[in-house]
Design a protein around this motif. Structure first.
Motif, mmCIF file in Angstrom:
data_model
loop_
_atom_site.group_PDB
_atom_site.id
_atom_site.type_symbol
_atom_site.label_atom_id
_atom_site.label_comp_id
_atom_site.label_asym_id
_atom_site.label_seq_id
_atom_site.Cartn_x
_atom_site.Cartn_y
_atom_site.Cartn_z
ATOM 1 N N VAL A 1 0.816 -1.221 0.000
ATOM 2 C CA VAL A 1 0.000 0.000 0.000
ATOM 3 C C VAL A 1 0.852 1.275 0.000
ATOM 4 O O VAL A 1 0.591 2.196 -0.781
ATOM 5 C CB VAL A 1 -0.986 -0.011 1.187
ATOM 6 C CG1 VAL A 1 -1.576 1.377 1.420
ATOM 7 C CG2 VAL A 1 -2.104 -1.005 0.922
ATOM 8 N N PRO A 2 1.900 1.414 0.866
ATOM 9 C CA PRO A 2 2.700 2.648 0.842
ATOM 10 C C PRO A 2 3.314 2.932 -0.530
ATOM 11 O O PRO A 2 3.261 4.063 -1.018
ATOM 12 C CB PRO A 2 3.782 2.379 1.900
ATOM 13 C CG PRO A 2 3.157 1.396 2.833
ATOM 14 C CD PRO A 2 2.322 0.518 1.976
ATOM 15 N N ASP A 3 3.883 1.915 -1.155
ATOM 16 C CA ASP A 3 4.483 2.114 -2.483
ATOM 17 C C ASP A 3 3.409 2.415 -3.522
ATOM 18 O O ASP A 3 3.621 3.229 -4.432
ATOM 19 C CB ASP A 3 5.271 0.876 -2.905
ATOM 20 C CG ASP A 3 6.553 0.702 -2.097
ATOM 21 O OD1 ASP A 3 7.031 1.709 -1.552
ATOM 22 O OD2 ASP A 3 7.049 -0.427 -2.005
ATOM 23 N N ALA A 4 2.264 1.775 -3.406
ATOM 24 C CA ALA A 4 1.170 2.025 -4.345
ATOM 25 C C ALA A 4 0.658 3.460 -4.212
ATOM 26 O O ALA A 4 0.314 4.105 -5.205
ATOM 27 C CB ALA A 4 0.038 1.028 -4.113
ATOM 28 N N LEU A 5 0.621 3.965 -2.979
ATOM 29 C CA LEU A 5 0.201 5.355 -2.770
ATOM 30 C C LEU A 5 1.181 6.325 -3.411
ATOM 31 O O LEU A 5 0.778 7.322 -4.013
ATOM 32 C CB LEU A 5 0.089 5.638 -1.271
ATOM 33 C CG LEU A 5 -1.174 5.095 -0.580
ATOM 34 C CD1 LEU A 5 -1.073 5.316 0.928
ATOM 35 C CD2 LEU A 5 -2.426 5.754 -1.132
ATOM 36 N N ARG A 6 2.467 6.037 -3.282
ATOM 37 C CA ARG A 6 3.462 6.908 -3.912
ATOM 38 C C ARG A 6 3.333 6.866 -5.433
ATOM 39 O O ARG A 6 3.475 7.887 -6.103
ATOM 40 C CB ARG A 6 4.867 6.485 -3.473
ATOM 41 C CG ARG A 6 5.231 6.948 -2.074
ATOM 42 C CD ARG A 6 6.697 6.731 -1.774
ATOM 43 N NE ARG A 6 6.991 5.318 -1.577
ATOM 44 C CZ ARG A 6 6.922 4.694 -0.415
ATOM 45 N NH1 ARG A 6 6.536 5.364 0.669
ATOM 46 N NH2 ARG A 6 7.221 3.421 -0.307
ATOM 47 N N LYS A 7 3.053 5.689 -5.967
ATOM 48 C CA LYS A 7 2.865 5.571 -7.417
ATOM 49 C C LYS A 7 1.623 6.350 -7.844
ATOM 50 O O LYS A 7 1.642 7.071 -8.851
ATOM 51 C CB LYS A 7 2.737 4.097 -7.794
ATOM 52 C CG LYS A 7 2.643 3.844 -9.283
ATOM 53 C CD LYS A 7 2.635 2.359 -9.588
ATOM 54 C CE LYS A 7 2.648 2.105 -11.085
ATOM 55 N NZ LYS A 7 3.866 2.625 -11.729
ATOM 56 N N PHE A 8 0.541 6.217 -7.091
ATOM 57 C CA PHE A 8 -0.693 6.930 -7.405
ATOM 58 C C PHE A 8 -0.490 8.431 -7.287
ATOM 59 O O PHE A 8 -1.021 9.213 -8.079
ATOM 60 C CB PHE A 8 -1.803 6.459 -6.464
ATOM 61 C CG PHE A 8 -3.125 7.156 -6.688
ATOM 62 C CD1 PHE A 8 -3.835 6.967 -7.864
ATOM 63 C CD2 PHE A 8 -3.646 8.009 -5.734
ATOM 64 C CE1 PHE A 8 -5.042 7.607 -8.080
ATOM 65 C CE2 PHE A 8 -4.852 8.661 -5.937
ATOM 66 C CZ PHE A 8 -5.553 8.461 -7.119
ATOM 67 N N GLN A 9 0.295 8.836 -6.302
ATOM 68 C CA GLN A 9 0.568 10.258 -6.101
ATOM 69 C C GLN A 9 1.287 10.858 -7.304
ATOM 70 O O GLN A 9 1.054 12.014 -7.664
ATOM 71 C CB GLN A 9 1.415 10.435 -4.839
ATOM 72 C CG GLN A 9 1.695 11.880 -4.461
ATOM 73 C CD GLN A 9 2.590 11.972 -3.236
ATOM 74 O OE1 GLN A 9 3.369 11.072 -2.958
ATOM 75 N NE2 GLN A 9 2.469 13.049 -2.492
ATOM 76 N N SER A 10 2.142 10.078 -7.948
ATOM 77 C CA SER A 10 2.925 10.602 -9.064
ATOM 78 C C SER A 10 2.162 10.585 -10.387
ATOM 79 O O SER A 10 2.358 11.456 -11.231
ATOM 80 C CB SER A 10 4.219 9.793 -9.227
ATOM 81 O OG SER A 10 3.926 8.442 -9.572
ATOM 82 N N CYS A 11 1.265 9.580 -10.578
ATOM 83 C CA CYS A 11 0.596 9.460 -11.880
ATOM 84 C C CYS A 11 -0.913 9.658 -11.813
ATOM 85 O O CYS A 11 -1.557 9.841 -12.852
ATOM 86 C CB CYS A 11 0.901 8.088 -12.489
ATOM 87 S SG CYS A 11 0.211 6.694 -11.566
ATOM 88 N N LEU A 12 -1.501 9.605 -10.585
ATOM 89 C CA LEU A 12 -2.947 9.751 -10.379
ATOM 90 C C LEU A 12 -3.747 8.748 -11.220
ATOM 91 O O LEU A 12 -4.863 9.038 -11.653
ATOM 92 C CB LEU A 12 -3.391 11.185 -10.689
ATOM 93 C CG LEU A 12 -2.859 12.265 -9.751
ATOM 94 C CD1 LEU A 12 -3.388 13.631 -10.152
ATOM 95 C CD2 LEU A 12 -3.194 11.967 -8.292
ATOM 96 N N SER A 13 -3.168 7.578 -11.440
ATOM 97 C CA SER A 13 -3.854 6.509 -12.178
ATOM 98 C C SER A 13 -4.176 5.384 -11.200
ATOM 99 O O SER A 13 -3.282 4.635 -10.803
ATOM 100 C CB SER A 13 -2.975 5.991 -13.327
ATOM 101 O OG SER A 13 -3.589 4.867 -13.936
#
Length: 304
Positions: A176-188
């Motif tokens: 989840v933490p890494d997925a949140l960072r990924k979502f934060q950068s691409c909003l996908s």
């Protein structure tokens, strides 16, 4: 502004020359050198011929340069005057354009402040997670884009980000933490959820392999223990067999001694021979034999 029109009437000129006559002469001159062979004795003549030809070539090219300079003279004067006039026009252009750029800079500054204000009103608790620079669109700076349109578009982006963040945080995964960072950068959100799915699949595979490794290790240990027990049993049976043989030998020796004593004129207890049929397991028969051996009885075993 009063219309100003520069009127230009270039006069077509003509360069008169005897090209045709010169080309014929050059062709005749060149033909006499077709296939010509010079020797060491005519080396000096060959060098002189090359020098003469180069001199001819230079004189022709010098004519081109001279004509070009004469031909370009009126254009060069024309170009210089044009540059003077454009310099006169550049002065008000630069002055006015400086003011226009200042107006535009102030407009962009005011628009950016307006965008920041809308962001502050809409972002809520997502300020740290979703900074303005991640969602700002270049078209928001355009004068044709209204504040209402900016707010509507920004609100939609923030709402989607809020929902996506909540969906990711609801996932029961270490990723989840890494997925949140990924979502934060691409909003996908699909990309972020796919990241978690891939992580969990890889994690499950690692756990499966680890479980398989532990199972095989336990199986190996179990098999080794079975082999150890079997080896211990074989050793015990071999020791018991050795004891049995030693006891049998001892009994036989004692029986022989008794037989020899019986032959002597001595009074000895009367011996009898009896046949018993005994049914039991191997362990029970071994215990029976050990008991008879301990009593000093001689016996022979015949398995049926």
């Amino acid at each position: 502004m009063k219309e100003i029109m520069l009127q230009v009437k270039p006069v077509a000129g003509e360069i008169q020359t005897n090209f045709d006559e010169i080309e014929r002469q050059l062709a005749e001159e060149a033909r006499q050198y077709d296939g010509i062979v010079f020797t060491e004795d005519t080396r000096v003549e060959a060098k002189k011929t090359v020098a003469d030809l180069r001199k001819l070539k230079k004189s022709i090219d010098d004519s081109r340069k001279e004509v070009k300079a004469q031909w370009m003279e009126p254009y060069n004067r024309f170009e210089a005057r044009v540059k003077q006039m454009t310099a006169i026009v550049d002065k008000p252009i630069n002055y006015i354009n400086g003011q226009v750029e200042a107006f535009e800079a102030r407009r962009l500054e005011e628009r950016q402040a307006e965008i920041q204000q809308i962001y502050n009103e809409e972002i809520g608790e997502l300020g740290e997670f979703l900074p303005l620079y991640r969602i700002q669109s270049d078209k928001w700076q355009n004068a044709s884009t209204s504040s209402k349109a900016i707010r509507k578009e920004m609100s939609a982006v923030i709402s989607n980000a809020r929902a996506g963040k909540a969906a990711i945080e609801a996932m029961q995964s270490d990723a989840v933490p890494d997925a949140l960072r990924k979502f934060q950068s691409c909003l996908s959100l699909p990309d972020a959820l796919n990241y978690i799915t891939t992580y969990e699949a890889q994690k499950a595979e690692v756990l499966r392999r680890e479980e398989e490794r532990r199972r095989l290790e336990e199986e190996r240990k179990h098999q080794a223990e079975i082999e150890r027990i079997r080896a211990e049993e074989r050793r015990r049976v071999a020791e018991e067999e050795q004891i049995r043989r030693e006891v049998e030998e001892s009994v036989k020796a004692e029986v022989k001694s008794v037989d020899e004593a019986s032959a002597a004129p001595l009074t000895a207890p009367e011996s009898h021979t009896a046949v018993y049929t005994v049914v039991g397991t191997d362990e029970e028969l071994q215990e029976l034999e050990m008991a008879m051996i301990s009593l000093g009885l001689y016996f022979e075993r015949k398995d049926i």
